[in-house]
Design a protein around this motif. Structure first.
Motif, PDB file in Angstrom:
ATOM      1  N   ARG A  10       0.796  -1.230   0.000  1.00 23.76           N
ATOM      2  CA  ARG A  10       0.000   0.000   0.000  1.00 23.76           C
ATOM      3  C   ARG A  10       0.825   1.276   0.000  1.00 23.76           C
ATOM      4  N   MET A  11       2.085   1.230   0.450  1.00 19.60           N
ATOM      5  CA  MET A  11       2.875   2.466   0.473  1.00 19.60           C
ATOM      6  C   MET A  11       3.612   2.743  -0.830  1.00 19.60           C
ATOM      7  N   GLN A  12       3.654   1.773  -1.744  1.00 27.25           N
ATOM      8  CA  GLN A  12       4.392   2.005  -2.980  1.00 27.25           C
ATOM      9  C   GLN A  12       3.784   3.153  -3.799  1.00 27.25           C
ATOM     10  N   ALA A  13       2.493   3.112  -4.045  1.00 29.06           N
ATOM     11  CA  ALA A  13       1.842   4.150  -4.856  1.00 29.06           C
ATOM     12  C   ALA A  13       1.973   5.520  -4.201  1.00 29.06           C
ATOM     13  N   LYS A  17       3.877   8.809  -5.644  1.00 29.63           N
ATOM     14  CA  LYS A  17       3.149  10.085  -5.734  1.00 29.63           C
ATOM     15  C   LYS A  17       3.931  11.192  -5.025  1.00 29.63           C
ATOM     16  N   PHE A  18       4.487  10.889  -3.856  1.00 26.79           N
ATOM     17  CA  PHE A  18       5.301  11.867  -3.131  1.00 26.79           C
ATOM     18  C   PHE A  18       6.509  12.291  -3.971  1.00 26.79           C
ATOM     19  N   PHE A  86       1.613  10.306   4.917  1.00 31.15           N
ATOM     20  CA  PHE A  86       0.797   9.219   4.358  1.00 31.15           C
ATOM     21  C   PHE A  86       1.211   7.911   5.031  1.00 31.15           C
ATOM     22  N   GLY A  87       0.472   6.852   4.735  1.00 29.18           N
ATOM     23  CA  GLY A  87       0.758   5.571   5.375  1.00 29.18           C
ATOM     24  C   GLY A  87       0.452   5.595   6.862  1.00 29.18           C
ATOM     25  N   LYS A  88      -0.488   6.457   7.239  1.00 31.97           N
ATOM     26  CA  LYS A  88      -0.808   6.603   8.667  1.00 31.97           C
ATOM     27  C   LYS A  88      -1.535   5.369   9.190  1.00 31.97           C
ATOM     28  N   CYS A  89      -1.101   4.923  10.360  1.00 29.72           N
ATOM     29  CA  CYS A  89      -1.715   3.780  11.017  1.00 29.72           C
ATOM     30  C   CYS A  89      -1.359   3.832  12.496  1.00 29.72           C
ATOM     31  N   SER A  90      -1.904   2.910  13.252  1.00 31.83           N
ATOM     32  CA  SER A  90      -1.582   2.800  14.675  1.00 31.83           C
ATOM     33  C   SER A  90      -1.243   1.354  14.983  1.00 31.83           C
ATOM     34  N   LEU A  91      -0.290   1.164  15.867  1.00 34.99           N
ATOM     35  CA  LEU A  91       0.021  -0.161  16.384  1.00 34.99           C
ATOM     36  C   LEU A  91      -0.800  -0.305  17.655  1.00 34.99           C
TER      37      LEU A  91
END
Length: 193
Positions: A10-13, A17-18, A86-91
């Motif tokens: 999911r972080m490749q695109a 883009k960045f 981007f790629g925001k998430c929580s552990l």
């Protein structure tokens, strides 16, 4: 300049883009693992997400785009140049409603080091079961009582009858720098940032 990014996932695109937003243009990636930039002295190195910090630390790549959660899990001490938003998430630690506390419980995770550190800081005595992928099914299969995993929306947790109990950390994609990156390369790349 070589920049390591996720080969697939999911972080490749978002990483591409960045880089495009910085004015860097790359041809479409087929099966190639190294792709030159069309308009700058930069190339992309496509590698497995979990290997990005190792390529940067080993000075194979000058920079890398990776999640903060991975840096923490593997205890990499690499300089973060920029948080990328981007790629925001929580552990998080999540469990079925029947689990009232974590003491004495079995927790399945792909993040054993982060979980161990968190449990120690909270003086919680629990067993850690390390598994790779599909962590959220462990409680329904009676492999574990709870899980520790990353989540963005909580949808997968809910679909598997799990509820967040604790948040260990918030994470997002960051741009990291190799300790061996020369000042000239840094100055060149900073022109794009």
């Amino acid at each position: 300049i070589r920049i390591a990014i996720q080969k697939k996932g999911r972080m490749q695109a978002q990483s591409l883009k960045f880089l495009k937003s910085l004015g860097l243009w790359f041809e479409k990636n087929g099966k190639k693992l190294i792709i030159p930039c069309k308009n700058a002295n930069v190339e992309l190195l496509f590698v497995r997400n979990s290997d990005i910090p190792e390529y940067v630390k080993g000075e194979v790549a000058d920079f890398g785009i990776v999640g903060e959660n991975l840096l923490r899990e593997k205890n990499y001490k690499l300089e973060t140049i920029k948080k990328l938003g981007f790629g925001k998430c929580s552990l998080v630690i999540a469990a079925p409603k029947r689990v009232m506390g974590l003491d004495g419980e079995r927790i399945a995770t792909s993040y054993p080091n982060s979980l161990k550190s968190y449990l120690k800081s909270k003086k919680i005595n629990a067993s850690i079961i390390e598994i790779k992928g599909s962590v959220e099914i462990a409680p329904s299969l009676n492999l574990a009582d709870a899980i520790c995993d990353i989540t963005q929306t909580g949808k997968t947790l809910r679909e598997n009858g799990l509820f967040q109990i604790e948040k260990i950390m918030d994470s997002q994609a960051v741009l990291i720098k190799s300790p061996g990156t020369s000042n000239e390369k840094l100055a060149y790349f900073n022109k794009f940032l």
